[in-house]
Design a protein around this motif. Structure first.
Motif, PDB file in Angstrom:
ATOM      1  N   ASN A  51      -7.002  -4.735   6.307  1.00  0.00           N
ATOM      2  CA  ASN A  51      -6.212  -3.516   6.134  1.00  0.00           C
ATOM      3  C   ASN A  51      -4.726  -3.771   5.931  1.00  0.00           C
ATOM      4  OD1 ASN A  51      -8.313  -1.696   6.221  1.00  0.00           O
ATOM      5  ND2 ASN A  51      -8.129  -1.275   8.400  1.00  0.00           N
ATOM      6  N   ASP A  52      -4.229  -4.917   6.415  1.00  0.00           N
ATOM      7  CA  ASP A  52      -2.793  -5.188   6.295  1.00  0.00           C
ATOM      8  C   ASP A  52      -2.428  -5.831   4.959  1.00  0.00           C
ATOM      9  OD1 ASP A  52      -4.027  -7.597   6.814  1.00  0.00           O
ATOM     10  OD2 ASP A  52      -2.524  -8.301   8.252  1.00  0.00           O
ATOM     11  N   ALA A  53      -3.389  -5.993   4.063  1.00  0.00           N
ATOM     12  CA  ALA A  53      -3.083  -6.561   2.741  1.00  0.00           C
ATOM     13  C   ALA A  53      -2.125  -5.634   2.000  1.00  0.00           C
ATOM     14  CB  ALA A  53      -4.357  -6.757   1.931  1.00  0.00           C
ATOM     15  N   PRO A  54      -0.967  -6.131   1.557  1.00  0.00           N
ATOM     16  CA  PRO A  54       0.015  -5.271   0.875  1.00  0.00           C
ATOM     17  C   PRO A  54      -0.399  -4.913  -0.544  1.00  0.00           C
ATOM     18  CG  PRO A  54       0.757  -7.547   0.842  1.00  0.00           C
ATOM     19  CD  PRO A  54      -0.500  -7.524   1.690  1.00  0.00           C
ATOM     20  N   THR A  57      10.197  -1.526 -14.096  1.00  0.00           N
ATOM     21  CA  THR A  57       8.736  -1.455 -14.078  1.00  0.00           C
ATOM     22  C   THR A  57       8.234  -1.310 -12.651  1.00  0.00           C
ATOM     23  OG1 THR A  57       8.537  -3.877 -13.971  1.00  0.00           O
ATOM     24  CG2 THR A  57       8.496  -2.844 -16.162  1.00  0.00           C
ATOM     25  N   CYS A  58       7.010  -0.872 -12.518  1.00  0.00           N
ATOM     26  CA  CYS A  58       6.380  -0.710 -11.213  1.00  0.00           C
ATOM     27  C   CYS A  58       6.396  -2.049 -10.468  1.00  0.00           C
ATOM     28  CB  CYS A  58       4.944  -0.211 -11.373  1.00  0.00           C
ATOM     29  SG  CYS A  58       4.023  -0.104  -9.823  1.00  0.00           S
ATOM     30  N   PRO A  59       6.902  -2.087  -9.233  1.00  0.00           N
ATOM     31  CA  PRO A  59       6.970  -3.345  -8.490  1.00  0.00           C
ATOM     32  C   PRO A  59       5.609  -3.886  -8.085  1.00  0.00           C
ATOM     33  CG  PRO A  59       7.617  -1.514  -7.100  1.00  0.00           C
ATOM     34  CD  PRO A  59       7.499  -0.964  -8.492  1.00  0.00           C
ATOM     35  N   VAL A  60       4.562  -3.062  -8.163  1.00  0.00           N
ATOM     36  CA  VAL A  60       3.221  -3.501  -7.779  1.00  0.00           C
ATOM     37  C   VAL A  60       2.445  -4.044  -8.967  1.00  0.00           C
ATOM     38  CG1 VAL A  60       0.979  -2.790  -6.857  1.00  0.00           C
ATOM     39  CG2 VAL A  60       3.083  -1.958  -5.801  1.00  0.00           C
ATOM     40  N   CYS A  61       2.353  -3.248 -10.052  1.00  0.00           N
ATOM     41  CA  CYS A  61       1.497  -3.641 -11.169  1.00  0.00           C
ATOM     42  C   CYS A  61       2.248  -3.944 -12.458  1.00  0.00           C
ATOM     43  CB  CYS A  61       0.445  -2.566 -11.438  1.00  0.00           C
ATOM     44  SG  CYS A  61       1.133  -1.007 -12.080  1.00  0.00           S
ATOM     45  N   GLY A  62       3.554  -3.656 -12.497  1.00  0.00           N
ATOM     46  CA  GLY A  62       4.329  -3.957 -13.696  1.00  0.00           C
ATOM     47  C   GLY A  62       4.263  -2.910 -14.777  1.00  0.00           C
ATOM     48  N   ALA A  63       3.709  -1.720 -14.469  1.00  0.00           N
ATOM     49  CA  ALA A  63       3.616  -0.646 -15.451  1.00  0.00           C
ATOM     50  C   ALA A  63       5.008  -0.107 -15.778  1.00  0.00           C
ATOM     51  CB  ALA A  63       2.726   0.464 -14.930  1.00  0.00           C
ATOM     52  N   LEU A  95      -0.037  -7.616  -3.233  1.00  0.00           N
ATOM     53  CA  LEU A  95      -1.128  -8.582  -3.387  1.00  0.00           C
ATOM     54  C   LEU A  95      -2.263  -7.953  -4.193  1.00  0.00           C
ATOM     55  CD1 LEU A  95      -2.349 -11.373  -2.522  1.00  0.00           C
ATOM     56  CD2 LEU A  95      -3.427 -10.150  -0.625  1.00  0.00           C
ATOM     57  N   ILE A  96      -2.607  -6.712  -3.856  1.00  0.00           N
ATOM     58  CA  ILE A  96      -3.672  -6.011  -4.579  1.00  0.00           C
ATOM     59  C   ILE A  96      -3.278  -5.805  -6.040  1.00  0.00           C
ATOM     60  CG2 ILE A  96      -4.971  -3.851  -4.730  1.00  0.00           C
ATOM     61  CD1 ILE A  96      -4.682  -3.651  -1.665  1.00  0.00           C
ATOM     62  N   GLY A  97      -2.015  -5.433  -6.255  1.00  0.00           N
ATOM     63  CA  GLY A  97      -1.538  -5.237  -7.622  1.00  0.00           C
ATOM     64  C   GLY A  97      -1.583  -6.511  -8.436  1.00  0.00           C
ATOM     65  N   ASN A  98      -1.240  -7.635  -7.797  1.00  0.00           N
ATOM     66  CA  ASN A  98      -1.225  -8.919  -8.486  1.00  0.00           C
ATOM     67  C   ASN A  98      -2.616  -9.302  -8.987  1.00  0.00           C
ATOM     68  OD1 ASN A  98      -0.014 -11.593  -9.200  1.00  0.00           O
ATOM     69  ND2 ASN A  98      -1.350 -12.322  -7.590  1.00  0.00           N
ATOM     70  N   TYR A 111      -8.273   2.026   0.968  1.00  0.00           N
ATOM     71  CA  TYR A 111      -7.388   1.698  -0.142  1.00  0.00           C
ATOM     72  C   TYR A 111      -6.932   2.953  -0.866  1.00  0.00           C
ATOM     73  CZ  TYR A 111      -6.269   0.241  -4.946  1.00  0.00           C
ATOM     74  OH  TYR A 111      -5.686   0.087  -6.171  1.00  0.00           O
ATOM     75  N   HIS A 112      -7.831   3.890  -1.083  1.00  0.00           N
ATOM     76  CA  HIS A 112      -7.500   5.126  -1.794  1.00  0.00           C
ATOM     77  C   HIS A 112      -6.717   6.099  -0.914  1.00  0.00           C
ATOM     78  CE1 HIS A 112      -9.378   4.811  -5.734  1.00  0.00           C
ATOM     79  NE2 HIS A 112     -10.401   4.197  -5.162  1.00  0.00           N
ATOM     80  N   GLN A 113      -7.214   6.341   0.299  1.00  0.00           N
ATOM     81  CA  GLN A 113      -6.670   7.406   1.136  1.00  0.00           C
ATOM     82  C   GLN A 113      -5.416   7.002   1.909  1.00  0.00           C
ATOM     83  OE1 GLN A 113     -10.024   8.592   3.548  1.00  0.00           O
ATOM     84  NE2 GLN A 113     -11.303   8.971   1.746  1.00  0.00           N
ATOM     85  N   ILE A 114      -5.372   5.771   2.391  1.00  0.00           N
ATOM     86  CA  ILE A 114      -4.228   5.314   3.188  1.00  0.00           C
ATOM     87  C   ILE A 114      -3.207   4.575   2.334  1.00  0.00           C
ATOM     88  CG2 ILE A 114      -3.505   3.996   5.209  1.00  0.00           C
ATOM     89  CD1 ILE A 114      -5.329   6.417   5.792  1.00  0.00           C
ATOM     90  N   LYS A 115      -3.693   3.676   1.506  1.00  0.00           N
ATOM     91  CA  LYS A 115      -2.794   2.902   0.649  1.00  0.00           C
ATOM     92  C   LYS A 115      -2.344   3.696  -0.575  1.00  0.00           C
ATOM     93  CE  LYS A 115      -2.926  -1.286   2.616  1.00  0.00           C
ATOM     94  NZ  LYS A 115      -1.727  -2.073   3.032  1.00  0.00           N
ATOM     95  N   GLY A 116      -3.123   4.738  -0.940  1.00  0.00           N
ATOM     96  CA  GLY A 116      -2.783   5.528  -2.118  1.00  0.00           C
ATOM     97  C   GLY A 116      -3.073   4.822  -3.416  1.00  0.00           C
ATOM     98  N   GLY A 117      -3.994   3.858  -3.387  1.00  0.00           N
ATOM     99  CA  GLY A 117      -4.293   3.086  -4.580  1.00  0.00           C
ATOM    100  C   GLY A 117      -5.250   3.788  -5.523  1.00  0.00           C
TER     101      GLY A 117
END
Length: 229
Positions: free
Chosen positions: A69-72, A214-220, A75-78, A150-156
């Protein structure tokens, strides 16, 4: 037919790693499950367009790193929204090569399973790889991340190559907002916080961000953001 019903099925969040001709790569996946206990056998579903798919087809090995759960989101975006054809995803990530040589993520992972492919099934856009577990271990006491978390808490969000991807319905945009959400990965730019890592000071409105931001997570790009509702 409401395809979002499929998302009610329990999924996890994993990084699937593999190798090919001395090169390593990995990707986010939510479809990994146990098939048998004796011998221990796992199955994963990988989109044919993904580089990791090519690596598994070639080497016939893969490793499943179970994210906690603590995965930022970085990391997921990368691993989930960038391609190994463009970058070395493992460059700044703590990992080790397993018994098969497949990369195993050591940070933000509750554990891992390393497999040798014993079966392959073509299911259209994806391939199901069945693997015999050759090694596995627990890495931390962290709670494994579920897809719902991931969807509900992380908002991914789900990338378009994910088995569970469902196109979002367009929503009416509010007239004024201080928060903008990335349509690709779900990251929210909050003007109150800015983006210090990119040199954007707190209080900077989204409209005033540099065009090259660009988005700091995915680069969009900025065009992929919409006002958060």
């Amino acid at each position: 037919m409401n395809l979002k019903t499929i998302q009610k099925i329990c999924y996890g969040m994993y990084i699937i790693g593999s190798k090919k001709e001395g090169r390593l790569n990995g990707q986010i996946a939510n479809t990994a499950f146990q098939i048998t206990s004796e011998p221990p056998t796992m199955a994963i579903s990988i989109n044919k367009l993904n580089l990791t798919h090519d690596y598994i087809m070639e080497s016939k090995v893969f490793a499943i790193s179970i994210l906690s759960n603590d995965a930022p989101m970085t990391l997921i975006g990368n691993f989930g929204f960038k391609s190994g054809r463009d970058i070395d995803k493992l460059k700044d990530v703590k990992f080790k090569a397993g018994l098969t040589g497949a990369p195993i993520i050591l940070e933000y992972a509750a554990g891992y399973l390393e497999c040798e492919v014993v079966g392959v099934t073509d299911v259209g856009t994806h391939t199901i790889f069945i693997g015999r577990v050759v090694d596995c271990d627990i890495l931390s006491d962290g709670e494994p991340m579920t897809y719902a978390y991931y969807h509900q808490i992380k908002g991914g969000k789900s990338p378009k190559t994910a088995p569970t991807y469902v196109k979002e319905e367009a929503v009416e945009k509010p007239a004024v907002t201080d928060k903008y959400k990335c349509n690709v990965c779900g990251y929210v730019y909050d003007a109150a916080n800015g983006d210090p890592d990119a040199g954007i000071k707190p209080g900077t409105a989204f409209e005033n961000l540099p065009e090259g931001w660009t988005c700091p997570v995915c680069g969009a790009s900025k065009s992929e953001f919409e006002p958060e509702t």
